[in-house]
Design a protein around this motif. Structure first.
Motif, PDB file in Angstrom:
ATOM      1  N   ILE A  12       0.843  -1.196   0.000  1.00  9.94           N
ATOM      2  CA  ILE A  12       0.000   0.000   0.000  1.00  9.94           C
ATOM      3  C   ILE A  12       0.878   1.246   0.000  1.00  9.94           C
ATOM      4  CG2 ILE A  12      -1.832   1.239   1.224  1.00  9.94           C
ATOM      5  CD1 ILE A  12      -2.629  -1.480   2.454  1.00  9.94           C
ATOM      6  N   GLY A  13       0.586   2.173  -0.905  1.00 16.50           N
ATOM      7  CA  GLY A  13       1.387   3.394  -1.009  1.00 16.50           C
ATOM      8  C   GLY A  13       2.829   3.076  -1.368  1.00 16.50           C
TER       9      GLY A  13
ATOM     10  N   ALA B 256       9.899  -3.321   6.562  1.00 12.54           N
ATOM     11  CA  ALA B 256       9.010  -2.632   5.633  1.00 12.54           C
ATOM     12  C   ALA B 256       8.154  -3.652   4.888  1.00 12.54           C
ATOM     13  CB  ALA B 256       9.819  -1.805   4.639  1.00 12.54           C
ATOM     14  N   PHE B 257       6.871  -3.389   4.827  1.00 12.17           N
ATOM     15  CA  PHE B 257       5.953  -4.321   4.192  1.00 12.17           C
ATOM     16  C   PHE B 257       6.346  -4.586   2.741  1.00 12.17           C
ATOM     17  CE2 PHE B 257       2.060  -5.669   2.102  1.00 12.17           C
ATOM     18  CZ  PHE B 257       1.513  -6.557   3.012  1.00 12.17           C
TER      19      PHE B 257
ATOM     20  N   ILE C  62       5.037  -7.031  -8.808  1.00  9.41           N
ATOM     21  CA  ILE C  62       4.831  -6.352  -7.538  1.00  9.41           C
ATOM     22  C   ILE C  62       4.200  -5.003  -7.841  1.00  9.41           C
ATOM     23  CG2 ILE C  62       7.210  -5.442  -7.512  1.00  9.41           C
ATOM     24  CD1 ILE C  62       6.982  -5.686  -4.387  1.00  9.41           C
ATOM     25  N   VAL C  63       3.136  -4.665  -7.126  1.00  6.29           N
ATOM     26  CA  VAL C  63       2.364  -3.465  -7.452  1.00  6.29           C
ATOM     27  C   VAL C  63       2.037  -2.683  -6.187  1.00  6.29           C
ATOM     28  CG1 VAL C  63       1.340  -4.471  -9.532  1.00  6.29           C
ATOM     29  CG2 VAL C  63       0.184  -4.749  -7.338  1.00  6.29           C
ATOM     30  N   SER C  64       1.927  -1.380  -6.358  1.00  6.79           N
ATOM     31  CA  SER C  64       1.485  -0.504  -5.279  1.00  6.79           C
ATOM     32  C   SER C  64      -0.010  -0.267  -5.424  1.00  6.79           C
ATOM     33  CB  SER C  64       2.228   0.833  -5.342  1.00  6.79           C
ATOM     34  OG  SER C  64       1.657   1.759  -4.441  1.00  6.79           O
TER      35      SER C  64
ATOM     36  N   GLU D 166      -7.799   2.655  -1.241  1.00  8.64           N
ATOM     37  CA  GLU D 166      -9.074   2.216  -1.804  1.00  8.64           C
ATOM     38  C   GLU D 166      -8.892   0.930  -2.609  1.00  8.64           C
ATOM     39  OE1 GLU D 166      -9.044   6.239  -0.597  1.00  8.64           O
ATOM     40  OE2 GLU D 166      -7.791   5.299  -2.164  1.00  8.64           O
ATOM     41  N   GLU D 167      -7.830   0.871  -3.412  1.00  2.73           N
ATOM     42  CA  GLU D 167      -7.557  -0.339  -4.187  1.00  2.73           C
ATOM     43  C   GLU D 167      -7.182  -1.512  -3.283  1.00  2.73           C
ATOM     44  OE1 GLU D 167      -5.728   1.781  -8.236  1.00  2.73           O
ATOM     45  OE2 GLU D 167      -4.416   1.275  -6.545  1.00  2.73           O
ATOM     46  N   ALA D 168      -6.493  -1.192  -2.203  1.00  2.02           N
ATOM     47  CA  ALA D 168      -6.063  -2.245  -1.277  1.00  2.02           C
ATOM     48  C   ALA D 168      -7.251  -2.946  -0.645  1.00  2.02           C
ATOM     49  CB  ALA D 168      -5.175  -1.648  -0.194  1.00  2.02           C
TER      50      ALA D 168
END
Length: 310
Positions: free
Chosen positions: A188-189, A229-230, A245-247, A251-253
């Motif tokens: 996320i982010g 870190a996640f 791998i995507v951020s 809201e998308e999470a």
């Protein structure tokens, strides 16, 4: 330290089974709570005495605790569809275990979570959950303080979001399964939120030390790594599964992680400096990233939709 008879709930679970071995290897006798024939067989094979019952059977818990020199409570129903209900029942469980120990110096070790603590700053053993707290899991600590007020010798061991190692069926396998299902490993982010972590064998050693050396009303942190870190976790998962791998935005999470989105976003770095100083605890097993970056975590038959009861 003299040999003791220790009653353990969650005795066949991921952490509890490691605690059983740790206690027996240290010369203690273990009485493990078993709700099924399979659990009883597993406990007997490990060298523990079997006490039939479960977390719903409060009389069985009272009897097990009454007959012991100390209690380690790691059992919890991890059915997240009934999370609040299970947390409120946990309050009753701790009350019953504590009531059996009133008027003695016998130790009660309760399991809690780092995730209850205020986010985004390093939590220490002196850090307390906010009150009121939106996380119903705070019931464990509230119940622990209540029985301590009745004179019970209570210590609380807080565990991090990731307790890892062979047999893990917790948060990391859930992330792996989400990445498999979605075809991408997400964060996320910027993915800089931090998860503390500990190897299950280091955690088991801490529980034994808390039992043998723990102080009344003490809080101990089972934290080997203060905060990973996640994004680092997501990167290993992406590489091992060969997926992008995507951020994700918050809201998308919510759509990507579904019910797990809250856990994917938590930022709860924590220290165990005081714990290590007070108990002489020194984590020695591999850290989360090194442990995760092994085939064991990614074998096709290694699946977990959500943590199971233990």
């Amino acid at each position: 330290m003299k040999n003791m008879h220790i009653f353990v709930t969650g005795a066949t679970g991921f952490i509890g089974s490691a605690i059983i071995k740790e206690l027996i290897n240290a010369g203690h006798n273990v009485i493990g709570l078993a709700r099924s024939d399979a659990a009883a067989k597993s406990l007997s094979a490990a060298g523990a005495e079997v006490h039939r019952g479960d977390l719903q059977d409060l009389d069985s818990l009272r009897a097990g605790a009454s007959a012991a020199d100390g209690v380690i409570h790691t059992g919890f129903n991890h059915d997240f569809s009934k999370f609040k209900e299970n947390c409120e029942h946990e309050r009753k469980v701790v009350e019953v275990l504590g009531s059996a120990l009133v008027g003695s110096e016998r130790q009660l070790i309760i399991t809690s979570g780092i995730g209850l603590l205020p986010p985004s700053r390093i939590a220490t053993e002196q850090t307390m959950p906010a009150s009121p707290n939106p996380n119903p899991r705070v019931a464990s600590e509230e119940a622990g303080r209540a029985v301590a007020d009745r004179g019970v010798r209570v210590s609380i061991v807080r565990l991090p979001p990731s307790v890892h190692g062979d047999g893990d069926h917790g948060f990391v396998p859930i992330l792996i399964n989400i990445a498999r299902q979605k075809g991408a490993s997400a964060y996320i982010g910027e993915g800089l939120n931090r998860w503390p972590a500990v190897h299950r064998l280091d955690a088991a050693h801490l529980f034994r030390l808390a039992l043998e050396k723990g102080a009344a009303r003490a809080f101990y942190h089972g934290v080997a790594e203060e905060g990973i870190a996640f994004r680092q976790i997501a990167e290993v998962i992406a590489r091992r599964l060969n997926v992008p791998i995507v951020s994700k935005t918050p809201e998308e999470a919510a759509q990507h992680f579904a019910w797990f989105a809250h856990f994917a976003a938590i930022d709860v770095p924590a220290s165990s400096k005081q714990t290590q100083q007070d108990l002489g605890w020194r984590p020695t097993h591999p850290g989360l990233i090194a442990d995760l970056d092994r085939p064991t975590y990614f074998e096709a038959n290694f699946r977990a939709e959500s943590p199971s009861k233990n």
